[in-house]
Design a protein around this motif. Structure first.
Motif, PDB file in Angstrom:
ATOM      1  N   ALA A   1      31.206  34.923  35.470  1.00 39.00           N
ATOM      2  CA  ALA A   1      31.822  34.996  34.143  1.00 39.00           C
ATOM      3  C   ALA A   1      32.791  36.163  34.017  1.00 39.00           C
ATOM      4  O   ALA A   1      33.801  36.068  33.321  1.00 39.00           O
ATOM      5  CB  ALA A   1      30.736  35.102  33.070  1.00 39.00           C
ATOM      6  N   VAL A   2      32.481  37.306  34.713  1.00 41.23           N
ATOM      7  CA  VAL A   2      33.301  38.507  34.562  1.00 41.23           C
ATOM      8  C   VAL A   2      34.576  38.476  35.398  1.00 41.23           C
ATOM      9  O   VAL A   2      35.393  39.377  35.317  1.00 41.23           O
ATOM     10  CB  VAL A   2      32.502  39.773  34.922  1.00 41.23           C
ATOM     11  N   GLY A   3      34.756  37.431  36.196  1.00 39.24           N
ATOM     12  CA  GLY A   3      35.997  37.254  36.923  1.00 39.24           C
ATOM     13  C   GLY A   3      36.015  37.872  38.304  1.00 39.24           C
ATOM     14  O   GLY A   3      35.446  38.939  38.530  1.00 39.24           O
ATOM     15  N   GLU A   4      36.643  37.171  39.219  1.00 31.14           N
ATOM     16  CA  GLU A   4      36.865  37.635  40.587  1.00 31.14           C
ATOM     17  C   GLU A   4      38.227  37.106  41.022  1.00 31.14           C
ATOM     18  O   GLU A   4      38.555  35.932  40.785  1.00 31.14           O
ATOM     19  CB  GLU A   4      35.773  37.107  41.517  1.00 31.14           C
ATOM     20  N   LEU A   5      39.022  37.970  41.653  1.00 31.32           N
ATOM     21  CA  LEU A   5      40.355  37.603  42.137  1.00 31.32           C
ATOM     22  C   LEU A   5      40.418  37.885  43.630  1.00 31.32           C
ATOM     23  O   LEU A   5      40.435  39.036  44.056  1.00 31.32           O
ATOM     24  CB  LEU A   5      41.439  38.394  41.393  1.00 31.32           C
TER      25      LEU A   5
ATOM     26  N   HIS B   1      37.678  33.211  40.549  1.00 33.87           N
ATOM     27  CA  HIS B   1      36.350  32.756  40.154  1.00 33.87           C
ATOM     28  C   HIS B   1      36.099  33.135  38.701  1.00 33.87           C
ATOM     29  O   HIS B   1      36.442  34.244  38.276  1.00 33.87           O
ATOM     30  CB  HIS B   1      35.272  33.379  41.042  1.00 33.87           C
ATOM     31  N   CYS B   2      35.474  32.247  37.942  1.00 38.20           N
ATOM     32  CA  CYS B   2      35.237  32.487  36.528  1.00 38.20           C
ATOM     33  C   CYS B   2      34.241  31.454  36.014  1.00 38.20           C
ATOM     34  O   CYS B   2      33.798  30.568  36.753  1.00 38.20           O
ATOM     35  CB  CYS B   2      36.549  32.427  35.739  1.00 38.20           C
ATOM     36  N   GLY B   3      33.882  31.597  34.738  1.00 39.26           N
ATOM     37  CA  GLY B   3      33.048  30.591  34.105  1.00 39.26           C
ATOM     38  C   GLY B   3      31.589  30.683  34.476  1.00 39.26           C
ATOM     39  O   GLY B   3      31.004  31.769  34.509  1.00 39.26           O
ATOM     40  N   THR B   4      30.981  29.563  34.764  1.00 42.25           N
ATOM     41  CA  THR B   4      29.562  29.488  35.080  1.00 42.25           C
ATOM     42  C   THR B   4      29.377  28.908  36.473  1.00 42.25           C
ATOM     43  O   THR B   4      30.277  28.296  37.044  1.00 42.25           O
ATOM     44  CB  THR B   4      28.830  28.600  34.066  1.00 42.25           C
ATOM     45  N   ASN B   5      28.175  29.098  37.005  1.00 42.25           N
ATOM     46  CA  ASN B   5      27.871  28.629  38.351  1.00 42.25           C
ATOM     47  C   ASN B   5      26.498  27.950  38.348  1.00 42.25           C
ATOM     48  O   ASN B   5      25.555  28.484  37.772  1.00 42.25           O
ATOM     49  CB  ASN B   5      27.853  29.819  39.317  1.00 42.25           C
ATOM     50  N   PRO B   6      26.357  26.792  38.969  1.00 45.42           N
ATOM     51  CA  PRO B   6      27.406  26.050  39.684  1.00 45.42           C
ATOM     52  C   PRO B   6      28.271  25.229  38.731  1.00 45.42           C
ATOM     53  O   PRO B   6      27.950  25.061  37.555  1.00 45.42           O
ATOM     54  CB  PRO B   6      26.600  25.147  40.608  1.00 45.42           C
TER      55      PRO B   6
ATOM     56  N   PRO C   1      33.885  25.376  34.270  1.00 47.81           N
ATOM     57  CA  PRO C   1      35.337  25.155  34.157  1.00 47.81           C
ATOM     58  C   PRO C   1      36.132  25.632  35.361  1.00 47.81           C
ATOM     59  O   PRO C   1      37.297  25.261  35.512  1.00 47.81           O
ATOM     60  CB  PRO C   1      35.715  25.941  32.904  1.00 47.81           C
ATOM     61  N   CYS C   2      35.507  26.456  36.218  1.00 42.61           N
ATOM     62  CA  CYS C   2      36.235  27.017  37.368  1.00 42.61           C
ATOM     63  C   CYS C   2      35.746  26.450  38.696  1.00 42.61           C
ATOM     64  O   CYS C   2      36.039  27.001  39.765  1.00 42.61           O
ATOM     65  CB  CYS C   2      36.125  28.542  37.355  1.00 42.61           C
ATOM     66  N   ASN C   3      34.965  25.353  38.613  1.00 40.41           N
ATOM     67  CA  ASN C   3      34.560  24.638  39.821  1.00 40.41           C
ATOM     68  C   ASN C   3      33.827  25.544  40.803  1.00 40.41           C
ATOM     69  O   ASN C   3      34.157  25.617  41.988  1.00 40.41           O
ATOM     70  CB  ASN C   3      35.780  23.998  40.500  1.00 40.41           C
TER      71      ASN C   3
ATOM     72  N   ASP D   1      39.240  27.008  29.373  1.00 40.59           N
ATOM     73  CA  ASP D   1      39.172  27.261  27.943  1.00 40.59           C
ATOM     74  C   ASP D   1      39.376  28.742  27.648  1.00 40.59           C
ATOM     75  O   ASP D   1      39.205  29.603  28.526  1.00 40.59           O
ATOM     76  CB  ASP D   1      37.824  26.800  27.387  1.00 40.59           C
ATOM     77  N   ALA D   2      39.749  29.064  26.407  1.00 38.22           N
ATOM     78  CA  ALA D   2      40.127  30.429  26.021  1.00 38.22           C
ATOM     79  C   ALA D   2      38.978  31.408  26.212  1.00 38.22           C
ATOM     80  O   ALA D   2      39.196  32.557  26.615  1.00 38.22           O
ATOM     81  CB  ALA D   2      40.597  30.447  24.569  1.00 38.22           C
ATOM     82  N   THR D   3      37.756  30.994  25.932  1.00 35.70           N
ATOM     83  CA  THR D   3      36.615  31.904  26.078  1.00 35.70           C
ATOM     84  C   THR D   3      36.380  32.259  27.535  1.00 35.70           C
ATOM     85  O   THR D   3      36.151  33.423  27.883  1.00 35.70           O
ATOM     86  CB  THR D   3      35.352  31.275  25.480  1.00 35.70           C
ATOM     87  N   THR D   4      36.442  31.271  28.403  1.00 36.61           N
ATOM     88  CA  THR D   4      36.268  31.529  29.843  1.00 36.61           C
ATOM     89  C   THR D   4      37.330  32.490  30.348  1.00 36.61           C
ATOM     90  O   THR D   4      37.026  33.445  31.087  1.00 36.61           O
ATOM     91  CB  THR D   4      36.335  30.203  30.626  1.00 36.61           C
TER      92      THR D   4
END
Length: 462
Positions: A176-180, A197-202, A205-207, A261-264
């Protein structure tokens, strides 16, 4: 990097020799420079906020003012094997992480007689790398991947990447906190991967755990046989906001805010990041491309890093130039109107009145304001409009010095986090009585290396 268990895996590279060449031509030049090239001066419109050329004696460790070592097989309390199934133990030994004496960093995986792997992972102490509102951030490294291919390369996983600042100390809030991921490579393949990387796992929204990724072959010399320039440019001057990935100036992958989405997007990007360099051995990503880490894998092939650089380009807003005459000590002096500075960047401010502020201020930074006229009635007070998004435990002093940045301060105040880098407050301080006309220096002192303050304006009072 891509994670196998829901936790992440995965800085002064080359700019334009002439700014008019543009990003692509400038970065393409990087691959032709010698292996020990120094990072060149940023082009017009860009400000350097971090650099390490890895200069130092052969066999010494990295500059710990810039970097910290991550050791063992996990973060404290974090998932085992760094969350990705990799098998090495990370160390701070110069056998694994050292300078080569020729202006390069070498991160070298090794295997002992019992078959156990060791390697290196270093992270920037700073966690505040993000673009200003309406501006851009560029994070670059010029490096050579481990020069090994085929069966001997099975299990190699070098990477140059970034994690969202909220991950440090938490270790459970990925992705959720992001990875580049700016550069990843596995198995000695002539290919570079870039991923957000973002969102939830597995899934989500970021697969995840795959993330939103792209890849390409290295231009010219293979990724393993030569140095290439790997760059991430995060652009908040466009709509939708975009994060672009380059190799030698070729933009091969872009992620835009409207892909999720904007929240992600906000959760993944509305904070600073820190930078990581490491070489892992084994794990989910190599396994996805054949795996095969065993006795046939050759140890001792380093990832060689020439330099890492971070640049920022400010967005809009009105910059106040230094005046040609004297300044009135008793009217607001815009912080960005300095005559000289070290370590400061400018950015658009959301504070009342707009314009710009100076930021990225940390221990040892300073700004000079010439010909400040205090008059014949002594000034005894100082006020500054400041903000801080520094994390807990990070604080410092904003000091006023006259005519020399090494003079004894005539006054100061301390500042810790105010709730955000654009969360502004006016802080007063008493100063030793001052009359006449002086060059004023704002200096910034802290016991930590982190940025701790932004300044919008300051003034004096009686």
């Amino acid at each position: 990097m891509t994670a196998s268990s829901g936790i992440p895996r995965r800085r002064r590279a080359l700019l334009a020799v002439l700014s008019t060449l543009g990003l692509a031509a400038a970065l393409a030049t990087a691959a032709t420079l010698p292996a020990d090239a120094s990072a060149p001066t940023p082009p017009a419109g860009w400000t350097q906020v971090f650099v390490d050329d890895f200069n130092g004696a052969a066999g010494t460790g990295v500059n710990t003012s810039n970097w910290q070592y991550s050791t063992g097989t996990s973060y404290p309390g974090g998932p085992a094997n760094w969350g990705t199934g990799e098998v090495e133990t990370m160390t701070n030994s110069t056998a694994n992480v050292s300078l080569d004496g020729n202006g390069n960093l070498r991160i070298t995986p090794l295997r002992d007689a019992a078959g156990r792997w060791t390697s290196g992972r270093i992270e920037t102490n700073r966690t505040d790398f993000q673009p200003p509102a309406g501006g851009k951030l560029r994070v670059e490294a010029r490096l050579q991947m481990p020069n090994v291919t085929g069966t001997a390369a099975e299990g190699y996983w070098p990477a140059f990447w970034m994690l969202g600042a909220p991950y440090r100390g938490n270790y459970q809030n990925w992705p959720a906190v992001g990875e580049l991921d700016i550069m990843e490579n596995v198995q000695g393949l002539n290919r570079v991967w870039a991923t957000m990387h973002c969102g939830t796992n597995p899934g989500g929204p970021c697969n995840e755990t795959t993330g939103i990724g792209g890849n390409t072959v290295c231009p010219g010399a293979t990724c393993q046989s030569g140095f290439h320039n790997y760059t991430m440019e995060w652009d908040r001057s466009v709509t939708p906001e975009a994060i672009r990935f380059y190799v030698d100036g070729v933009n091969y992958h872009t992620v835009t805010a409207n892909q999720v989405d904007a929240t992600t997007w906000a959760n993944a990007t509305n904070h600073g990041f820190f930078i990581i360099l490491n070489v892992a051995m084994g794990g989910a990503f190599p396994d996805a491309y054949g795996g095969g880490l065993d006795g046939a894998t050759e140890p001792g092939h380093p990832m060689v890093v020439d330099y890492v650089q971070v640049l920022r380009s400010s967005g809009g807003g009105t910059t106040t130039p230094p005046p040609s005459g004297s300044r009135d000590a008793y009217a607001p002096i815009q912080a960005e109107s300095y005559d000289a500075q070290s370590g400061a960047t400018t950015e658009t401010t959301s504070d009342t009145g707009g314009g710009q502020n100076i930021g990225s201020l940390a221990n040892g930074d300073w700004a000079q304001y010439k010909n400040v006229n205090f008059g014949s009635t002594p000034a005894t007070q100082f006020r500054a409009r400041v903000a801080s998004g520094a994390s807990g435990g990070v604080s410092g002093l904003v000091e006023v010095r006259l005519d020399s940045r090494t003079a004894t301060p005539v006054g100061s105040f301390s500042l810790a986090g105010t709730g955000g880098w654009q969360s502004w407050r006016t802080v007063p301080a008493n100063i030793t009585a001052v009359t006449g006309t002086h060059d004023v220096y704002l200096t910034f002192t802290s016991g930590q290396p982190n940025d701790f303050v932004n300044v919008n304006w300051f003034e004096f009072g009686r």
